[in-house]
Design a protein around this motif. Sequence first.
Motif, PDB file in Angstrom:
ATOM      1  N   TYR A  37       1.001  -1.096   0.106  1.00  0.00           N
ATOM      2  CA  TYR A  37       0.098   0.642   0.113  1.00  0.00           C
ATOM      3  C   TYR A  37       0.736   0.959  -0.270  1.00  0.00           C
ATOM      4  CZ  TYR A  37      -3.607   3.317   1.425  1.00  0.00           C
ATOM      5  OH  TYR A  37      -4.550   4.571   1.719  1.00  0.00           O
ATOM      6  N   ASP A  38       0.965   2.077  -0.717  1.00  0.00           N
ATOM      7  CA  ASP A  38       1.449   3.493  -1.049  1.00  0.00           C
ATOM      8  C   ASP A  38       0.232   4.470  -0.591  1.00  0.00           C
ATOM      9  OD1 ASP A  38       3.749   1.838  -2.418  1.00  0.00           O
ATOM     10  OD2 ASP A  38       2.741   2.441  -4.374  1.00  0.00           O
ATOM     11  N   TYR A  39       1.594   5.370   0.352  1.00  0.00           N
ATOM     12  CA  TYR A  39       0.832   6.646   1.197  1.00  0.00           C
ATOM     13  C   TYR A  39       1.868   7.998   1.230  1.00  0.00           C
ATOM     14  CZ  TYR A  39       4.025   5.189   4.945  1.00  0.00           C
ATOM     15  OH  TYR A  39       4.466   4.750   5.726  1.00  0.00           O
ATOM     16  N   PRO A  40       1.193   8.937   1.361  1.00  0.00           N
ATOM     17  CA  PRO A  40       2.269  10.044   1.136  1.00  0.00           C
ATOM     18  C   PRO A  40       3.468   9.545   1.890  1.00  0.00           C
ATOM     19  CG  PRO A  40      -0.283  11.282   0.608  1.00  0.00           C
ATOM     20  CD  PRO A  40       0.390   9.076   1.360  1.00  0.00           C
ATOM     21  N   ALA A  41       5.071  10.539   1.506  1.00  0.00           N
ATOM     22  CA  ALA A  41       5.512  10.575   2.761  1.00  0.00           C
ATOM     23  C   ALA A  41       5.122  11.676   3.526  1.00  0.00           C
ATOM     24  CB  ALA A  41       7.143  10.435   2.656  1.00  0.00           C
ATOM     25  N   ALA A  42       4.648  13.009   3.577  1.00  0.00           N
ATOM     26  CA  ALA A  42       4.073  13.497   4.765  1.00  0.00           C
ATOM     27  C   ALA A  42       3.008  12.946   5.491  1.00  0.00           C
ATOM     28  CB  ALA A  42       2.953  14.821   4.206  1.00  0.00           C
ATOM     29  N   ALA A  43       2.392  11.766   5.683  1.00  0.00           N
ATOM     30  CA  ALA A  43       1.045  10.884   6.499  1.00  0.00           C
ATOM     31  C   ALA A  43       2.015  10.785   6.848  1.00  0.00           C
ATOM     32  CB  ALA A  43       0.137  10.733   5.754  1.00  0.00           C
ATOM     33  N   GLN A  44       1.603  11.120   8.763  1.00  0.00           N
ATOM     34  CA  GLN A  44       2.023   9.424   9.770  1.00  0.00           C
ATOM     35  C   GLN A  44       1.439   7.894   9.561  1.00  0.00           C
ATOM     36  OE1 GLN A  44       4.130   9.740  11.715  1.00  0.00           O
ATOM     37  NE2 GLN A  44       4.704  11.819  11.456  1.00  0.00           N
ATOM     38  N   PHE A  45       1.816   7.021   9.531  1.00  0.00           N
ATOM     39  CA  PHE A  45       2.068   5.994   9.302  1.00  0.00           C
ATOM     40  C   PHE A  45       0.850   5.103  10.213  1.00  0.00           C
ATOM     41  CE2 PHE A  45       1.680   0.858  10.944  1.00  0.00           C
ATOM     42  CZ  PHE A  45       1.211   0.819   9.530  1.00  0.00           C
ATOM     43  N   ILE A  76      -3.840  -1.618   6.425  1.00  0.00           N
ATOM     44  CA  ILE A  76      -4.009  -3.100   6.307  1.00  0.00           C
ATOM     45  C   ILE A  76      -4.869  -3.304   6.025  1.00  0.00           C
ATOM     46  CG2 ILE A  76      -3.206  -4.743   8.484  1.00  0.00           C
ATOM     47  CD1 ILE A  76      -1.477  -2.441   9.921  1.00  0.00           C
ATOM     48  N   PRO A  77      -5.920  -3.628   6.492  1.00  0.00           N
ATOM     49  CA  PRO A  77      -7.129  -4.049   5.249  1.00  0.00           C
ATOM     50  C   PRO A  77      -7.409  -3.951   3.689  1.00  0.00           C
ATOM     51  CG  PRO A  77      -8.118  -2.611   7.191  1.00  0.00           C
ATOM     52  CD  PRO A  77      -6.723  -2.316   6.841  1.00  0.00           C
ATOM     53  N   GLN A  78      -7.133  -3.040   3.223  1.00  0.00           N
ATOM     54  CA  GLN A  78      -6.808  -3.301   1.778  1.00  0.00           C
ATOM     55  C   GLN A  78      -5.534  -4.517   1.179  1.00  0.00           C
ATOM     56  OE1 GLN A  78      -6.177   0.108  -0.536  1.00  0.00           O
ATOM     57  NE2 GLN A  78      -7.953   0.799   0.284  1.00  0.00           N
ATOM     58  N   ILE A  79      -4.160  -4.724   2.105  1.00  0.00           N
ATOM     59  CA  ILE A  79      -3.778  -5.587   2.141  1.00  0.00           C
ATOM     60  C   ILE A  79      -3.880  -6.929   2.389  1.00  0.00           C
ATOM     61  CG2 ILE A  79      -1.030  -6.050   2.471  1.00  0.00           C
ATOM     62  CD1 ILE A  79      -0.094  -3.212   3.053  1.00  0.00           C
ATOM     63  N   PHE A  80      -4.503  -6.971   3.593  1.00  0.00           N
ATOM     64  CA  PHE A  80      -4.498  -8.066   3.474  1.00  0.00           C
ATOM     65  C   PHE A  80      -5.757  -8.379   2.994  1.00  0.00           C
ATOM     66  CE2 PHE A  80      -3.996  -7.936   8.739  1.00  0.00           C
ATOM     67  CZ  PHE A  80      -2.640  -8.131   8.912  1.00  0.00           C
ATOM     68  N   GLU A  81      -7.170  -7.921   2.363  1.00  0.00           N
ATOM     69  CA  GLU A  81      -7.913  -8.037   1.351  1.00  0.00           C
ATOM     70  C   GLU A  81      -7.385  -8.869  -0.486  1.00  0.00           C
ATOM     71  OE1 GLU A  81     -11.184  -6.215  -1.486  1.00  0.00           O
ATOM     72  OE2 GLU A  81     -11.050  -4.856   0.081  1.00  0.00           O
ATOM     73  N   ARG A  82      -6.509  -8.405  -0.471  1.00  0.00           N
ATOM     74  CA  ARG A  82      -5.381  -9.095  -2.198  1.00  0.00           C
ATOM     75  C   ARG A  82      -5.118 -10.286  -1.065  1.00  0.00           C
ATOM     76  NH1 ARG A  82      -3.953  -7.107  -6.269  1.00  0.00           N
ATOM     77  NH2 ARG A  82      -2.407  -8.532  -7.399  1.00  0.00           N
ATOM     78  N   ILE A  83      -4.349  -9.928  -0.052  1.00  0.00           N
ATOM     79  CA  ILE A  83      -3.640 -11.576   0.381  1.00  0.00           C
ATOM     80  C   ILE A  83      -4.311 -12.248   0.249  1.00  0.00           C
ATOM     81  CG2 ILE A  83      -1.362 -12.497   1.894  1.00  0.00           C
ATOM     82  CD1 ILE A  83      -0.536 -10.292   1.883  1.00  0.00           C
ATOM     83  N   THR A  84      -5.450 -12.119   1.757  1.00  0.00           N
ATOM     84  CA  THR A  84      -6.430 -13.616   1.164  1.00  0.00           C
ATOM     85  C   THR A  84      -6.724 -14.101   0.923  1.00  0.00           C
ATOM     86  OG1 THR A  84      -8.300 -11.797   2.051  1.00  0.00           O
ATOM     87  CG2 THR A  84      -7.099 -12.625   3.846  1.00  0.00           C
ATOM     88  N   GLN A  85      -7.389 -13.639  -0.660  1.00  0.00           N
ATOM     89  CA  GLN A  85      -7.832 -13.602  -1.621  1.00  0.00           C
ATOM     90  C   GLN A  85      -7.056 -14.241  -2.861  1.00  0.00           C
ATOM     91  OE1 GLN A  85     -11.664 -12.680  -3.122  1.00  0.00           O
ATOM     92  NE2 GLN A  85     -10.929 -14.734  -3.932  1.00  0.00           N
ATOM     93  N   ASP A  86      -5.096 -14.101  -2.980  1.00  0.00           N
ATOM     94  CA  ASP A  86      -4.448 -14.823  -2.906  1.00  0.00           C
ATOM     95  C   ASP A  86      -5.029 -16.200  -2.578  1.00  0.00           C
ATOM     96  OD1 ASP A  86      -3.616 -12.551  -5.118  1.00  0.00           O
ATOM     97  OD2 ASP A  86      -2.660 -12.383  -4.499  1.00  0.00           O
ATOM     98  N   ILE A  87      -4.315 -16.260  -1.273  1.00  0.00           N
ATOM     99  CA  ILE A  87      -4.870 -17.826  -1.014  1.00  0.00           C
ATOM    100  C   ILE A  87      -6.090 -18.687  -1.478  1.00  0.00           C
ATOM    101  CG2 ILE A  87      -4.309 -18.732   0.905  1.00  0.00           C
ATOM    102  CD1 ILE A  87      -2.532 -16.289   2.479  1.00  0.00           C
ATOM    103  N   PHE A  88      -7.170 -17.870  -1.243  1.00  0.00           N
ATOM    104  CA  PHE A  88      -7.797 -18.886  -1.660  1.00  0.00           C
ATOM    105  C   PHE A  88      -8.382 -18.755  -3.193  1.00  0.00           C
ATOM    106  CE2 PHE A  88     -11.669 -18.522  -3.746  1.00  0.00           C
ATOM    107  CZ  PHE A  88     -13.118 -19.333  -2.960  1.00  0.00           C
TER     108      PHE A  88
END
Length: 166
Positions: A131-139, A147-159
């Motif tokens: 997930y890419d985000y602006p460097a000026a933004a705090q994590f 995190i939910p967007q990353i998990f959505e992609r990884i879990t779908q790939d596992i499925f």
Amino acid sequence: MKNFRNALIAVGFLLLSSCGIYNFTGGSTGDAKTFQVNFFRNEAPLVEPGLDRDFTIALQDLINNQTNLSLTDRNGDLVYEGEIVEFNITPMTATAGQTAAQNRLTIAVKVRFTNNTEEKKDFEKRFSFYYDYPAAAQFNSVKREAIPQIFERITQDIFNASLADW
């Protein structure tokens, strides 16, 4: 007209019966009736609290929602286990002033899949996404979305790797 309608009904039944062991999401569960998702420990060098629990639940929910399998905590026909092996934030693009314009959060999970009804479908693979985000933004301000967007992609790939034969 009556023959056309009968032919259309026959084709409909043929299409539905040809779906066999596939469900409408494209997953093939074969003879399996249950699945088990063991706790995915966080073994990444950079630890985010609760990441292990959240990933384990995300994988359980996806499989539960996209199949007719029953979740069990032992002796599952399909067993998912593994570890979170990467949680990393890296600068991506630079500005003219040699500062980061964008950061990338990458999460990787090592998965061991055991199909106790069809052993030839067992695998051990690494799945990752970012997930890419602006460097000026705090994590902390972007992690609830990232995190939910990353998990959505990884879990779908596992499925897809374990049940969709992709």
